[in-house]
Design a protein around this motif. Structure first.
Motif: not given
Length: 413
Positions: A371-384
């Motif tokens: 299920a799914g298929g996103g970029q959670g860790l990459e999104g967090m890293r970009r935010r930080l």
């Protein structure tokens, strides 16, 4: 303009010069020409001048060469000067305005050289008389001698007149280049502004996608956890089932409000951003889903600027979402917040052996479905990184645990 239309103005100029020259050459009262009549040579001279004037814009180098050829022919044959030869000023203007760099230089040298040749051709002794230092003639006599030669004066004035259109052509040339340079600069600035606007829109689109991903992913994970926990409730415990359904409705309603706030922020009318106090609400929301959360806070909490509060909220939200998706049921999720000059958020959860939480939105389902298929860790890293923070993720084998740690500056950059 292409073809004959591009040459129409030049043909018109050449035709006018030809007509004026023929009127000067042809004696309308005596149109018969004789063998010794100089008018055929003069007519050929007029044709050459008219052709040079017609070529001055499209082929300035050819026009200049034609003028020199006409001048050489005139000197060799001894053909007299004509007033129509003042049309050479058109060639002077054209070479300075449209000619190449070499043509401009040659035309600049041609004016004084042609003047010198013309004067020497009319009276070879004029410079000798003007520069003579023998003392046989007084200054008054030499001045009278110069003024008597009206042909020389006319030739010098005629050649001098060529300098004015040549300078005018050069001025127009530089003015046009300056205008083109300014226009190019304006176009470049417009393209740069357009590129910056496109980059801004793409960044806004990426930010919106990350926000929607975080909100929807977290709420769905909580709702899924609550729905799965309801399966283990006793059939007779209607109150527990009612509380679970109420929690699901509350989570869905809160998610809908968050989505509305995110979408409103794209129009410049963003509502209040999450603050550090909202981090507790995330923890409580996970607890309400039936998961055990051990939350610890060290140090003295400090108020965060709005942009840092929003990043801290979204990052913790994504960390808890990953813990719910991949964490082993029945094992607690540990959340720590350290206020030590900067805010350090750490989330640790026990995972099933073989679970790859570096792909946080790819969730294993019973029966092998994904299920799914996103970029959670990459999104967090970009935010930080956008606020000067950083992210670290680690996996430990014994027991199999996954730890995500985020550092945020207490003050915005």
């Amino acid at each position: 303009m292409t073809g004959w239309r591009a040459w129409a103005p030049d043909v018109a100029v050449g035709s006018v010069v030809l007509l004026v020259g023929l009127l000067e050459v042809v004696d309308l009262r005596n149109p018969e020409w004789y063998v010794d009549d100089p008018r055929p040579a003069l007519t050929l001279l007029v044709l050459g001048i008219a052709s040079a004037a017609a070529l001055a814009r499209q082929l300035p180098a050819v026009a200049l060469a034609l003028v020199w050829a006409i001048g050489a022919m005139q000197v060799i044959t001894g053909t007299q000067l004509l007033m129509v030869e003042l049309a050479i000023a058109v060639v002077a203007f054209g070479t300075a305005r449209w000619g190449s760099t070499a043509t401009v230089l040659v035309s600049a040298l041609s004016i004084p050289v042609a003047a010198t040749i013309t004067v020497l051709w009319i009276d070879p002794g004029v410079f000798y008389s003007a520069l003579s230092t023998a003392g046989f003639e007084s200054l008054v006599d030499r001045t009278a001698r110069w003024s008597d030669r009206w042909q020389v004066t006319a030739a010098v004035l005629g050649m001098s007149v060529l300098g004015v259109p040549w300078l005018a052509g050069l001025a127009v040339r530089f003015s046009t280049r300056a205008q083109q340079s300014h226009a190019s600069q304006v176009v470049a600035e417009a393209e740069r502004d357009q590129a910056e606007e496109i980059a801004r829109l793409r960044e806004e689109q990426a930010r919106l996608a990350r926000d929607v991903h975080d909100v929807v992913g977290h709420s769905l994970a909580v709702i899924l956890a609550q729905a799965e926990s309801a399966q283990y409730l006793p059939d007779a415990d209607a109150q527990a089932l009612k509380r679970t359904m109420d929690n699901i409705a509350t989570t869905a309603r809160s998610s809908l409000d968050d989505i509305r706030q995110v979408l409103a922020s794209t129009g410049g009318s963003a509502g209040p951003r999450p603050s550090s106090t909202d981090l507790d609400s995330l923890v409580e929301g996970v607890r309400a889903s039936g998961h055990e959360v051990q939350s610890t806070e060290f140090g003295t909490p400090q108020p965060l600027p709005p942009e840092l509060g929003a990043v801290a909220f979204r990052v913790l939200q994504e960390m808890l979402t990953n813990a719910l998706k991949h964490g082993r049921r029945g094992e607690p999720v540990r959340v720590e917040r350290h206020w030590e000059g900067e805010l350090r958020i750490e989330v640790q959860n026990v995972v099933e052996p073989g679970t790859d939480e570096t792909q946080p939105l790819t969730t294993a389902r019973p029966g092998g479905a994904q299920a799914g298929g996103g970029q959670g860790l990459e999104g967090m890293r970009r935010r930080l990184e956008s606020v000067g923070g950083r992210l670290d993720v680690r996996r430990r084998p014994d027991p199999p645990t996954f730890t995500a740690t985020a550092w945020l500056p207490v003050r915005s950059r």
